[in-house]
Scaffold this active site. Structure first.
Site, mmCIF file in Angstrom:
data_model
loop_
_atom_site.group_PDB
_atom_site.id
_atom_site.type_symbol
_atom_site.label_atom_id
_atom_site.label_comp_id
_atom_site.label_asym_id
_atom_site.label_seq_id
_atom_site.Cartn_x
_atom_site.Cartn_y
_atom_site.Cartn_z
ATOM 1 N N GLU A 46 1.985 -35.363 -33.215
ATOM 2 C CA GLU A 46 2.409 -34.492 -34.154
ATOM 3 C C GLU A 46 1.352 -34.285 -35.129
ATOM 4 O O GLU A 46 0.147 -34.735 -34.968
ATOM 5 C CB GLU A 46 3.586 -35.309 -34.922
ATOM 6 C CG GLU A 46 4.710 -35.474 -34.072
ATOM 7 C CD GLU A 46 6.142 -35.836 -34.805
ATOM 8 O OE1 GLU A 46 5.780 -36.553 -35.949
ATOM 9 O OE2 GLU A 46 7.018 -36.054 -34.389
ATOM 10 N N CYS A 55 4.755 -30.842 -28.494
ATOM 11 C CA CYS A 55 5.966 -31.572 -27.758
ATOM 12 C C CYS A 55 5.343 -32.171 -26.483
ATOM 13 O O CYS A 55 4.245 -31.882 -26.144
ATOM 14 C CB CYS A 55 6.983 -30.592 -27.123
ATOM 15 S SG CYS A 55 8.078 -30.078 -28.587
ATOM 16 N N GLU A 57 6.106 -32.061 -23.360
ATOM 17 C CA GLU A 57 5.811 -31.121 -22.543
ATOM 18 C C GLU A 57 4.699 -30.349 -22.505
ATOM 19 O O GLU A 57 4.096 -30.159 -21.463
ATOM 20 C CB GLU A 57 7.037 -30.315 -22.281
ATOM 21 C CG GLU A 57 8.524 -30.909 -21.983
ATOM 22 C CD GLU A 57 9.131 -31.375 -23.329
ATOM 23 O OE1 GLU A 57 8.547 -31.656 -24.321
ATOM 24 O OE2 GLU A 57 10.317 -31.645 -23.198
ATOM 25 N N CYS A 88 13.061 -29.131 -25.328
ATOM 26 C CA CYS A 88 13.665 -27.729 -26.374
ATOM 27 C C CYS A 88 13.391 -26.282 -25.557
ATOM 28 O O CYS A 88 12.773 -26.371 -24.720
ATOM 29 C CB CYS A 88 12.955 -27.960 -27.636
ATOM 30 S SG CYS A 88 11.161 -27.601 -27.651
HETATM 31 N N1 THU Z 1 9.996 -32.987 -29.136
HETATM 32 C C1 THU Z 1 9.268 -32.832 -27.757
HETATM 33 O O1 THU Z 1 8.320 -33.850 -27.675
HETATM 34 N N2 THU Z 1 9.992 -32.430 -26.993
HETATM 35 C C2 THU Z 1 11.221 -31.792 -26.873
HETATM 36 O O2 THU Z 1 11.762 -31.077 -26.018
HETATM 37 C C3 THU Z 1 12.283 -31.955 -28.088
HETATM 38 C C4 THU Z 1 11.227 -32.591 -29.319
HETATM 39 C C5 THU Z 1 9.216 -33.611 -30.387
HETATM 40 C C6 THU Z 1 8.839 -32.754 -31.239
HETATM 41 C C7 THU Z 1 8.713 -33.688 -32.349
HETATM 42 O O3 THU Z 1 7.477 -34.438 -32.446
HETATM 43 C C8 THU Z 1 9.742 -34.578 -32.326
HETATM 44 O O4 THU Z 1 10.193 -34.334 -30.939
HETATM 45 C C9 THU Z 1 11.006 -34.228 -33.181
HETATM 46 O O5 THU Z 1 11.534 -33.099 -32.966
#
Ligand code: THU
Length: 142
Positions: A46, A55, A57, A88
């Protein structure tokens, strides 16, 4: 293929410990099996500018490409409790570029295929269908 999902989840649970998620406090770890037998992983990273967050991924796909590429065979991602979560929508699209329709996706409802979790996807072949719009490969680099 005899796929050890618990082992793959183990890689995702391990890398989630390295997640940098001080804002959402929602660490995510992702792991995938590549067609040459490699395991690639990623965790979310983040940023103080919230919208810039990467993310898990994204990290996984960056590693895949930087380490030589390959096609994804099986994928899993977990939350801070180590439970399997769904990627997501944007991340399903990222996976779609590097996995075939039958890429195995670990989901809270069992193993699905990528085509099932991203139906009627848009991909490189859609670009190729329009003349002159095909993907350019960097093979010609000096
Ligand atoms: N997040 C991921 O790393 N991958 C996903 O597929 C869903 C969301 C992360 C993004 C953010 O840092 C945290 O989860 C909360 O949304």
């Amino acid at each position: 293929m005899n796929l050890d999902w618990e082992e793959l989840r183990g890689h995702a649970r391990e890398v989630r410990r390295r997640a940098y998620a001080p804002y959402s406090r929602y660490p995510v770890g992702a792991a995938a099996l590549v067609d040459d037998g490699r395991i690639v992983v990623g965790c979310n990273v983040e940023n103080a500018a919230y919208g810039v967050a990467l993310c898990a991924e994204c990290g996984l796909i960056s590693s895949l490409v930087a380490e030589g590429g390959g096609r994804l065979i099986a994928f899993t991602c977990v939350n801070g409790n180590g439970e399997v979560i769904m990627p997501c929508g944007r991340c399903r699209q990222l996976l779609n570029e590097h996995g075939d329709a039958d890429l195995l996706m670990d989901t809270p409802e069992g193993v699905w295929t990528l085509a099932q979790v991203l139906p009627q996807s848009f991909g490189p072949e859609d670009l190729s269908r329009v003349s002159g719009q095909g993907a350019v490969q960097p093979e010609s680099l000096p």
